[in-house]
Scaffold this active site. Structure first.
Site, mmCIF file in Angstrom:
data_model
loop_
_atom_site.group_PDB
_atom_site.id
_atom_site.type_symbol
_atom_site.label_atom_id
_atom_site.label_comp_id
_atom_site.label_asym_id
_atom_site.label_seq_id
_atom_site.Cartn_x
_atom_site.Cartn_y
_atom_site.Cartn_z
ATOM 1 N N ASP A 69 2.606 -1.890 -5.047
ATOM 2 C CA ASP A 69 2.833 -0.913 -3.995
ATOM 3 C C ASP A 69 3.862 0.132 -4.409
ATOM 4 O OD1 ASP A 69 1.011 -2.229 -2.460
ATOM 5 O OD2 ASP A 69 2.426 -2.951 -0.947
ATOM 6 N N VAL A 181 2.493 1.907 7.791
ATOM 7 C CA VAL A 181 2.344 1.286 6.473
ATOM 8 C C VAL A 181 3.607 0.527 6.106
ATOM 9 C CG1 VAL A 181 2.053 1.749 4.011
ATOM 10 C CG2 VAL A 181 0.660 2.968 5.669
#
Length: 299
Positions: A69, A181
């Site tokens: 990520d 997110v």
């Protein structure tokens, strides 16, 4: 009557991106590059494994980002205000943005060739640090802005205003302001709620609040948020954007956060589910025996 002719889908232009300082990324880029070149409906426009390349004018329809990520977050900032859709391929550990393993990606490569995909336009944020002398710095983020105590690590006080209205003062180790997110990252670890990725909301989560009445707050993504830290020599504060950009705050500094003007497009291939990702990555709400009986964990 003859069947109507269907035009073949145009060739999909694909770029491979990642952090080339990691040997596993270089090896995977070489392997995937060979696979992509073997598909006539795909055009590999380039492989860029540089850590600081300018990606604002990337010539591709889709960017495959190799890593975790953190690599996706770094790529999002380098693409600026006109990003192209990104598909994250996970070479790290826990991944929500990069949640597809290389083997899974190869199994679904035909879906990419046939353009069987969806694009999620994820909410971004703009973080502006305003100094008392009129100077300001603005940073683009996808996950969160964290204001936290810096050495010598005393409790800090942070006042927050929403759309100009004074709301609350927090006292503790810090404060997290996260996008949907980012709600599954640092905010979740600090006890914040999980928001679906397509929500247009911010979540404000205190870090180790000094009083139990200070709880996480969810509010609209269409508002603007200003955080005023009490900064002294003995109570230092650092602002951290997406876990990668750090700025030490001084007396009188203000941190303003609002929704970014441009969303960040993420590619999802068939079979992807946000809730399935939560179960697989976090073991969230899962009953292994029930999953085995119902087959909910398959596919």
């Amino acid at each position: 009557m003859p069947e109507p002719r269907t035009e073949p889908s145009p060739v999909l232009r694909v770029a491979l991106l990642g952090n080339g300082t990691k040997p596993e990324v270089v090896a995977e880029a070489d392997r995937l590059g060979r696979e992509l070149r073997s598909r006539p409906r795909l055009e590999l426009t380039g492989i860029d494994l540089g850590p600081d390349s300018d990606l604002t004018c990337l010539e591709a329809d889709v960017a495959l980002v190799l890593g975790g990520d953190g690599t996706v977050l770094h790529t999002a900032r380098r693409m600026g205000d006109c990003p192209i859709p990104v598909l994250g391929i996970n070479l790290g550990r826990l991944g929500f943005l990069a949640d597809l393993a290389p083997s899974e990606f190869l199994d679904r490569l035909d879906d990419l060739c046939d353009r069987r995909l969806t694009i999620d336009n994820l909410m971004t944020l703009d973080c502006t640090i305003r100094h008392p002398d009129g100077r300001s710095e603005t940073f683009r983020g996808l996950n969160d802005v964290v204001l936290r105590a810096a050495p010598p690590f005393h409790l800090i006080e942070l006042g927050i205003r929403i759309d100009g209205e004074s709301v609350i003062s927090y006292r503790g180790d810090g404060l997290i302001l996260a996008t949907p997110v980012g709600s599954t990252g640092h905010s979740l670890s600090a006890g914040g709620p999980i928001l679906p990725p397509d929500a247009q909301m911010f979540v404000i989560t205190p870090i180790c609040a000094h009083t139990l009445t200070q709880r996480p707050l969810v509010d609209s993504g269409h508002k603007w948020y200003e955080i005023a830290p009490e900064v002294t020599e003995s109570h230092a504060v650092t602002a951290v954007i997406d876990g990668q950009i750090q700025r030490k705050l001084g007396p009188g500094d203000r941190v303003a956060v609002r929704r970014g003007e441009s969303p960040f497009p993420m590619v999802r291939l068939p079979g992807h589910s946000f809730y399935r990702t939560l179960r697989n990555k976090l073991g969230w709400g899962a009953d292994p025996a029930l999953d085995r009986r119902s087959g909910a964990g398959s596919g």
